[in-house]
Design a protein around this motif. Structure first.
Motif, short mmCIF file in Angstrom:
data_model
loop_
_atom_site.label_atom_id
_atom_site.label_comp_id
_atom_site.label_asym_id
_atom_site.label_seq_id
_atom_site.Cartn_x
_atom_site.Cartn_y
_atom_site.Cartn_z
N GLN A 6 -10.56 -10.46 -2.88
CA GLN A 6 -9.29 -9.77 -2.65
C GLN A 6 -8.64 -9.40 -3.98
N THR A 7 -8.05 -8.22 -4.00
CA THR A 7 -7.27 -7.79 -5.15
C THR A 7 -6.00 -7.10 -4.68
N PRO A 8 -4.88 -7.22 -5.42
CA PRO A 8 -4.71 -8.09 -6.57
C PRO A 8 -4.49 -9.53 -6.14
N ARG A 9 -4.59 -10.48 -7.03
CA ARG A 9 -4.28 -11.87 -6.70
C ARG A 9 -2.78 -12.09 -6.63
N ASP A 10 -2.08 -11.41 -7.50
CA ASP A 10 -0.62 -11.51 -7.53
C ASP A 10 -0.04 -10.12 -7.74
N LYS A 11 1.06 -9.85 -7.02
CA LYS A 11 1.72 -8.57 -7.15
C LYS A 11 3.22 -8.77 -7.02
N VAL A 12 3.94 -8.32 -8.01
CA VAL A 12 5.40 -8.33 -7.95
C VAL A 12 5.84 -6.88 -7.96
N THR A 13 6.66 -6.51 -7.01
CA THR A 13 7.09 -5.13 -6.91
C THR A 13 8.54 -5.07 -6.47
N GLU A 14 9.10 -3.92 -6.55
CA GLU A 14 10.49 -3.75 -6.13
C GLU A 14 10.56 -3.15 -4.73
N MET A 15 11.61 -3.49 -4.06
CA MET A 15 11.82 -2.99 -2.70
C MET A 15 11.69 -1.47 -2.68
N GLY A 16 10.97 -0.98 -1.66
CA GLY A 16 10.80 0.45 -1.52
C GLY A 16 9.49 0.97 -2.08
N GLN A 17 8.83 0.17 -2.90
CA GLN A 17 7.58 0.61 -3.50
C GLN A 17 6.42 0.43 -2.51
N GLU A 18 5.38 1.22 -2.72
CA GLU A 18 4.17 1.09 -1.92
C GLU A 18 3.28 0.01 -2.50
N VAL A 89 1.81 -14.51 1.24
CA VAL A 89 0.42 -14.45 0.78
C VAL A 89 -0.38 -13.79 1.89
N TYR A 90 -1.12 -12.76 1.53
CA TYR A 90 -1.91 -12.00 2.49
C TYR A 90 -3.37 -12.37 2.29
N GLY A 107 -10.77 -14.95 1.76
CA GLY A 107 -10.57 -14.69 0.34
C GLY A 107 -9.50 -15.62 -0.21
N GLU A 108 -9.24 -15.47 -1.50
CA GLU A 108 -8.27 -16.34 -2.16
C GLU A 108 -6.83 -15.87 -1.94
N GLY A 109 -6.66 -14.73 -1.35
CA GLY A 109 -5.33 -14.25 -1.02
C GLY A 109 -4.70 -13.36 -2.08
N SER A 110 -3.77 -12.54 -1.62
CA SER A 110 -2.94 -11.73 -2.51
C SER A 110 -1.50 -12.18 -2.31
N ARG A 111 -0.92 -12.72 -3.39
CA ARG A 111 0.47 -13.20 -3.29
C ARG A 111 1.40 -12.04 -3.62
N LEU A 112 2.20 -11.63 -2.67
CA LEU A 112 3.10 -10.48 -2.84
C LEU A 112 4.54 -10.97 -2.93
N THR A 113 5.22 -10.51 -3.95
CA THR A 113 6.65 -10.78 -4.11
C THR A 113 7.36 -9.45 -4.19
N VAL A 114 8.27 -9.22 -3.24
CA VAL A 114 9.05 -7.98 -3.24
C VAL A 114 10.48 -8.32 -3.61
N LEU A 115 10.93 -7.76 -4.71
CA LEU A 115 12.27 -8.07 -5.22
C LEU A 115 13.33 -7.12 -4.67
#
Lengths: 115, 112
Positions: A6-18, A89-90, A107-115
């Motif tokens: 799985q990719t990405p392993r970690d993702k930090v994004t802002e609200m509204g982003q794809e 975590v997805y 998979g090891e998961g994709s950790r998503l943080t939406v700010l």
């Protein structure tokens, strides 16, 4: 050693982003699952594919989430637009698809943080 | 929504002791599985027990299934520090489709 990638392993994004998360299932597996894990809800099934065809996506918010399998080696989960409540975590999992529930390989998961 | 509820939610024991976790589910099943999840990692399959089986062993793991009570238990004997993880039961539902519904999990801590 066959594994689900799985990719990405970690993702930090802002609200509204794809956000797009990708998964490469184990070669030869014909079922693919997307799960979301949060502290509050635990593991929730979002979508399920068999031979690349979506069989069940009832767990997925349809207005912002979409899941596809462009080919047998790639599954994608897209969120557009993302919201803070999507932080989780997805996990992608694949299985040999025998027609009945058997062992799933995660998979090891994709950790998503939406700010 | 969860099909299974694990009990206890958290368990701490000394290394070498046995650990028992329980899972209750709501609808009829064809099989029940147990998975382990180490912190920050994906889930790993441990064992599968079919609805017509009552007990199954795999190494230090022993799983029982009581379909009349809609419950299962996972016993880990002679626990080790490496057994520290969360443990989940997963069920498939009566029609035996390929979807798995996971329980809430038991967080197991082995104290060295």
């Amino acid at each position: 050693d066959a594994r689900v990638t799985q990719t990405p392993r970690d993702k930090v994004t802002e609200m509204g982003q794809e956000v797009t998360m990708r998964c490469q299932p184990i070669l030869g597996h014909n079922t693919v699952f997307w799960y979301r894990q949060t502290m509050m809800q635990g593991l929730e099934l979002l979508a399920y594919f068999r031979n690349r065809a979506p069989l069940d996506d009832s767990g997925m918010p349809k207005d912002r989430f979409s899941a596809e399998m462009p080919d047998a080696t790639l599954a994608t989960l897209k969120i557009q637009p993302s919201e803070p409540r999507d932080s989780a975590v997805y996990f992608c999992a694949s299985g040999p698809g025998t027609g009945q529930a058997g062992e799933l390989f995660f998979g090891e998961g994709s950790r998503l943080t939406v700010l | 929504s969860q099909q299974g509820e694990e009990d206890p939610q958290a368990l701490s024991i000394q290394e070498g002791e046995n650990a028992t976790m329980n899972c209750s589910y709501k609808t009829s099943i064809n099989n029940l599985q147990w998975y382990r999840q180490n912190s920050g990692r994906g889930l790993v399959h441990l064992i599968l027990i079919r609805s017509n089986e009552r007990e199954k062993h795999s190494g230090r793991l022993r799983v029982t299934l009581d379909t009349s009570k809609k419950s299962s238990s996972l016993l880990i004997t002679a626990s080790r520090a490496a057994d520290t993880a969360s443990y989940f039961c997963a069920t498939d539902g009566w029609f035996g489709n390929e979807k798995l519904t996971f329980g809430t999990g038991t967080r197991l801590t082995i104290i060295p």
